[in-house]
Design an enzyme around this catalytic site. Structure first.
Site, PDB file in Angstrom:
ATOM      1  N   ARG A  24       0.842  -1.219   0.000  1.00 23.34           N
ATOM      2  CA  ARG A  24       0.000   0.000   0.000  1.00 23.34           C
ATOM      3  C   ARG A  24       0.872   1.262   0.000  1.00 23.34           C
ATOM      4  O   ARG A  24       0.950   1.977  -0.989  1.00 23.34           O
ATOM      5  CB  ARG A  24      -0.944  -0.040   1.216  1.00 23.34           C
ATOM      6  CG  ARG A  24      -2.067   0.986   1.167  1.00 23.34           C
ATOM      7  CD  ARG A  24      -1.669   2.386   1.570  1.00 23.34           C
ATOM      8  NE  ARG A  24      -1.138   2.484   2.930  1.00 23.34           N
ATOM      9  CZ  ARG A  24      -0.583   3.583   3.420  1.00 23.34           C
ATOM     10  NH1 ARG A  24      -0.464   4.673   2.672  1.00 23.34           N
ATOM     11  NH2 ARG A  24      -0.089   3.607   4.649  1.00 23.34           N
ATOM     12  N   CYS A 250       4.430   9.284   0.265  1.00 16.95           N
ATOM     13  CA  CYS A 250       3.039   9.703   0.068  1.00 16.95           C
ATOM     14  C   CYS A 250       2.986  10.683  -1.092  1.00 16.95           C
ATOM     15  O   CYS A 250       3.683  11.697  -1.087  1.00 16.95           O
ATOM     16  CB  CYS A 250       2.506  10.358   1.346  1.00 16.95           C
ATOM     17  SG  CYS A 250       0.846  11.008   1.124  1.00 16.95           S
ATOM     18  N   ASN A 259       9.737   4.450   3.012  1.00 19.75           N
ATOM     19  CA  ASN A 259       9.524   4.058   4.406  1.00 19.75           C
ATOM     20  C   ASN A 259      10.782   3.370   4.918  1.00 19.75           C
ATOM     21  O   ASN A 259      11.612   2.901   4.139  1.00 19.75           O
ATOM     22  CB  ASN A 259       8.394   3.026   4.489  1.00 19.75           C
ATOM     23  CG  ASN A 259       7.056   3.602   4.132  1.00 19.75           C
ATOM     24  OD1 ASN A 259       6.809   3.957   2.992  1.00 19.75           O
ATOM     25  ND2 ASN A 259       6.189   3.696   5.118  1.00 19.75           N
TER      26      ASN A 259
END
Ligand SMILES: CC(C)(COP(=O)([O-])OP(=O)([O-])OC[C@H]1O[C@@H](n2cnc3c(N)ncnc32)[C@H](O)[C@@H]1OP(=O)([O-])[O-])[C@@H](O)C(=O)NCCC(=O)NCCSC(=O)C[C@@](C)(O)CC(=O)[O-]
Length: 308
Positions: A24, A250, A259
């Site tokens: 995701r 993002c 991340n």
């Protein structure tokens, strides 16, 4: 495959749950659309490597995140073993309807700690985001779903700069009041340093949110993610978000890069003797395979060191 030398340290948990966000958070930032069959294979491989919580996709507006427009189709292709949790991101009731229709059992709501990011990411104000979340969380709970709450921009915002700690705690505590079982504290742009991490966790516990309800979510923009993680573990955190291969960012947060890589996290946890149930070799093989699918090398230091 090389493993770190095992030397334990005091004041750390015996076990950590890795909350994998690669499919995701990792993929949402990729501009070239990844085939749904590749996404399904990625998730299968992550589960085969021992990850038991994998955030699979988002039911956000497909125009806002085209990469994840195939959420329902992806879930149809997955047949995950019992015991594997597969939460999805949901911003509003429309997203919840779509998630319920796809048979989802666990969702994650995502709130902003700042006004500007609420506008950019959710087309909402800081207050109005709760108008969207309140009925969504209530309906999800009524349907027997588990609801996680993210708070973004906990440590700094690219437009507003420093974020007052009280503002972050207010947003997070409200999500807990609404029924979120867990709060993930997001360093969306990767600017946090360990002192901030300690201060934020202690501010939440002082406000009545117990540490076992908190998770941490670090981006590695300034190379601080692992230092911040070990600091959070010393404060009692036992759930850490990370992304296989260090994919991510993002699309609505200026200067958000990858991340914390799951492999980098695992190298540290393995060295400290902290149990996760995840197989490093299988994970590195998976991230190397995924990097091949994306046509670019993994930014994870551990993948680079071990895959070569
Ligand atoms: C929240 C919205 C939807 C508001 O977007 P909006 O345009 O204000 O939506 P709206 O409520 O005004 O509705 C407009 C139209 O969109 C439809 N619509 C409305 N919602 C949906 C939906 N869920 N799925 C499908 N369709 C939807 C709705 O039905 C309507 O259709 P129409 O009546 O015009 O035909 C939009 O801003 C959005 O989708 N934002 C998501 C952005 C995003 O995904 N960002 C990345 C995730 S956050 C993140 O990565 C940070 C995190 C979590 O990892 C932690 C960290 O690092 O900090």
């Amino acid at each position: 495959m090389r493993e770190p030398q095992l030397v334990t340290a005091e004041g750390l948990p015996d076990r950590v749950t890795i909350y994998e966000v690669g499919p995701r958070d990792g993929l949402q930032n990729e501009s070239a659309i990844v085939d749904v069959a590749v996404k399904a294979e990625f998730i299968r491989r992550l589960v085969d490597a021992g990850l038991t919580t994998v955030e699979t996709t988002s039911f956000v507006h497909p125009k806002w995140v085209p990469q994840l427009a195939d959420a329902a189709e992806l879930l149809e292709q997955l047949d995950l073993p019992d015991g594997v949790r597969a939460p999805v991101l949901v911003p509003n009731e429309r997203g919840l309807d779509r998630a319920l229709a796809a048979g989802v059992r666990e969702i994650a709501i995502f709130a902003s700690a700042t006004e500007t990011f609420a506008t950019k990411n959710l087309n909402s104000t800081l207050d109005e985001q709760f108008t969207m979340f309140t009925p969504t969380i209530q309906r999800a709970l009524d349907a027997g779903l588990t609801v996680r709450g993210y708070v973004s921009m906990c440590y700094g915002d690219p437009w507003e700069g420093d974020v007052p700690i009280d503002q972050v705690v207010k947003v997070g505590a409200r999500l807990v009041e609404l029924g979120c079982h867990e709060l993930s504290l997001g360093d969306t742009i990767g600017v946090a340093t360990p002192g901030q991490v300690t201060a934020l966790i202690r501010a939440f516990t002082a406000a009545g949110v117990p540490v076992d309800k908190l998770a941490v979510h670090f981006h590695d923009t300034y190379g601080q993610a692992l230092a911040n993680t070990v600091t959070a573990l010393r404060e009692g955190i036992t759930t850490v978000d990370s992304s296989a291969g260090g994919l991510g960012g993002c699309p609505y947060a200026e200067s958000a890069t990858g991340n914390l890589a799951t492999e980098d996290l695992l190298w540290q946890l393995n060295g400290l003797g902290i149990h996760t149930g995840v197989n490093l070799e299988k994970l590195v093989t998976t991230s190397t395979w995924m990097a091949g699918q994306l046509g670019k090398p993994s930014p994870s230091r551990v993948v680079q060191a071990l895959a070569g």
